[in-house]
Motif scaffolding. Sequence first.
Motif, PDB file in Angstrom:
ATOM      1  N   ALA A 224       0.856  -1.192   0.000  1.00 36.64           N
ATOM      2  CA  ALA A 224       0.000   0.000   0.000  1.00 36.64           C
ATOM      3  C   ALA A 224       0.891   1.241   0.000  1.00 36.64           C
ATOM      4  CB  ALA A 224      -0.900  -0.001   1.223  1.00 36.64           C
ATOM      5  N   PHE A 225       0.338   2.370  -0.448  1.00 38.68           N
ATOM      6  CA  PHE A 225       1.157   3.578  -0.504  1.00 38.68           C
ATOM      7  C   PHE A 225       0.318   4.829  -0.256  1.00 38.68           C
ATOM      8  CE2 PHE A 225      -0.549   2.887  -4.699  1.00 38.68           C
ATOM      9  CZ  PHE A 225      -0.782   4.148  -5.231  1.00 38.68           C
ATOM     10  N   LYS A 226       1.018   5.892   0.099  1.00 40.24           N
ATOM     11  CA  LYS A 226       0.392   7.193   0.287  1.00 40.24           C
ATOM     12  C   LYS A 226       1.425   8.279   0.038  1.00 40.24           C
ATOM     13  CE  LYS A 226       1.245   7.438   5.307  1.00 40.24           C
ATOM     14  NZ  LYS A 226       0.602   7.583   6.642  1.00 40.24           N
ATOM     15  N   GLU A 227       0.937   9.477  -0.255  1.00 39.78           N
ATOM     16  CA  GLU A 227       1.814  10.626  -0.460  1.00 39.78           C
ATOM     17  C   GLU A 227       1.879  11.449   0.818  1.00 39.78           C
ATOM     18  OE1 GLU A 227       3.518  10.979  -3.242  1.00 39.78           O
ATOM     19  OE2 GLU A 227       2.508   9.229  -4.130  1.00 39.78           O
ATOM     20  N   GLU A 228       3.104  11.795   1.192  1.00 41.72           N
ATOM     21  CA  GLU A 228       3.276  12.561   2.420  1.00 41.72           C
ATOM     22  C   GLU A 228       4.542  13.410   2.317  1.00 41.72           C
ATOM     23  OE1 GLU A 228       4.429  11.185   6.781  1.00 41.72           O
ATOM     24  OE2 GLU A 228       2.325  10.693   6.328  1.00 41.72           O
ATOM     25  N   GLY A 229       4.390  14.725   2.437  1.00 41.72           N
ATOM     26  CA  GLY A 229       5.541  15.617   2.393  1.00 41.72           C
ATOM     27  C   GLY A 229       6.324  15.543   1.104  1.00 41.72           C
ATOM     28  N   GLY A 230       5.630  15.290   0.003  1.00 45.25           N
ATOM     29  CA  GLY A 230       6.306  15.199  -1.283  1.00 45.25           C
ATOM     30  C   GLY A 230       6.956  13.860  -1.553  1.00 45.25           C
ATOM     31  N   ASN A 231       6.802  12.909  -0.654  1.00 45.66           N
ATOM     32  CA  ASN A 231       7.374  11.577  -0.818  1.00 45.66           C
ATOM     33  C   ASN A 231       6.271  10.532  -0.939  1.00 45.66           C
ATOM     34  OD1 ASN A 231      10.177  12.329  -0.479  1.00 45.66           O
ATOM     35  ND2 ASN A 231       9.716  12.614   1.694  1.00 45.66           N
ATOM     36  N   THR A 232       6.560   9.480  -1.680  1.00 45.19           N
ATOM     37  CA  THR A 232       5.661   8.331  -1.750  1.00 45.19           C
ATOM     38  C   THR A 232       6.124   7.314  -0.727  1.00 45.19           C
ATOM     39  OG1 THR A 232       5.252   8.677  -4.113  1.00 45.19           O
ATOM     40  CG2 THR A 232       4.718   6.509  -3.199  1.00 45.19           C
ATOM     41  N   LEU A 233       5.277   7.057   0.259  1.00 49.34           N
ATOM     42  CA  LEU A 233       5.598   6.110   1.327  1.00 49.34           C
ATOM     43  C   LEU A 233       4.775   4.840   1.137  1.00 49.34           C
ATOM     44  CD1 LEU A 233       5.497   8.563   4.379  1.00 49.34           C
ATOM     45  CD2 LEU A 233       7.408   8.077   2.831  1.00 49.34           C
ATOM     46  N   SER A 234       5.293   3.723   1.610  1.00 45.80           N
ATOM     47  CA  SER A 234       4.581   2.462   1.413  1.00 45.80           C
ATOM     48  C   SER A 234       4.732   1.548   2.620  1.00 45.80           C
ATOM     49  CB  SER A 234       5.099   1.745   0.159  1.00 45.80           C
ATOM     50  OG  SER A 234       6.456   1.377   0.317  1.00 45.80           O
TER      51      SER A 234
END
Length: 487
Positions: A224-234
């Motif tokens: 799974a992933f999400k966008e946070e602070g300009g970064n793609t986190l997973s």
Amino acid sequence: MKRTSYLYTLLVAAILALGSCSSTSSPNATTDAGANAVASAAAPEAGLQSAKASYISYCSGCHGEELEAFADRKWKHGSSDEDLFKAIKHGYPDEGMPAFDETFTDEEIKGLVAYIKEGIKEVKAYDFTEERSQAAVQQSEDLNFRLDTVVTGLDVPWGMAFLPQGEMLITDRSGVLYRFTQKKQLQEITGGPKVLAQGQGGLLDVELHPNFAKNNIIYLSYSAFKEEGGNTLSTTAVMRAKLEGNKLTNQQVIFEALPYSRTRHHYGSRLEFGRDGYIYLSVGDRGNHDENPQSLERGPGKVHRIKDDGSTPADNPFVNQAGAVASTYSYGHRNIQGMVLHPQTGEIWTHEHGPRGGDEVNVLEKGKNYGWPVISYGINYNGTVLTELTKKEGMEQPLHYWVPSIGPSGMAFVTGDRYKGWEGDLMVGSLRFQFLSRLMMDGNKILGEEKLLKNIGRVRDVKMSPDGYLYVAVESPGLIYRLVPVE
């Protein structure tokens, strides 16, 4: 054309690329030429052995002994010589690529670049299926068998689950969930989760609810992933859904391993229902071994145990410990990609990737610490020592470990009576060496190993089907085979 012959040629080319330089004429040109001819004949041979050893020792665990992982590579960071040089020298730690600037000289890195670039051309042109079909009958120590090709047309098949009436669900790491029908058709199922199909991430395992015949519920693990602070986190997550025809409905995300991370590797992730009716699921350390595996306050580097609706069982070992992730069942894991229920004892067995060496087979026990990274039988990919310890009080020892690493993925106990002499043995796939490992069992003791199906391809999953046959999913290209005993 034999693979060994073209690899020899490539290695010599890489070595010559390192050694090429301009020369000036001299009065003794004829003598110099003769001496140089002798020297050049010896130098490639000596250099060949060194370069071959370096690639196999440092690179093949992730990229294949014969560069298979490069065949259809999408070059995220560029494919020029300069791009590859930078990747090898400085690495991309968030994606699982370590830096080798302290391992290789710049000239040695240039040689590896030349080897990889030329090797890719040959790998793409090479028909791996020719090797796989060379022998109609395969031989093992106890029985003969053949390979039936059951499914074709996949990319990276990651997980398999067998439906009633002889059908099969297949996850493809690209993000597609397939149904393989009785008519041998590969049909796409819609409504699955959105996945981050980068690095080792994507659509991972699939598991049926124990009462699937009545409720049609399945479980999918994925990145799974999400966008946070300009970064793609997973992170590793699990979706529960109802299978209605070729569509998923009533989708619910019932698990997420927190925290999310910028890394793109070590997601785990296998799913297995225990006899207690709970889901056991593995989450890798996400490449952060300093914080995740030994901390009970973080989800990665663990095996989790949850109810079929995602809630937490009251008897989980750390459920009442302040700050601990309540779903944690065991910890100190690096990257479990094999999990299976023992058909007699009901224990959950796992295997997991070590670093360079130290792949392990374990039996899970409630609340136990399996040691990573405090103890390990492996070293870092770049050759540095991670830990001097292989044992420590309070940390579990593996039942079996591999040095060098085989890159294990998928596992199954042999059940039924189709495979005479293999009954009760543990079958483990090898990504790195491309074989099926048969671990010969006596109860909970592993007596020895037989390597089957050499050069079959990167084995991603192994499953026993309700029809009593072993199924093996491989990459490059994506195929699923059935092992059929023959007289």
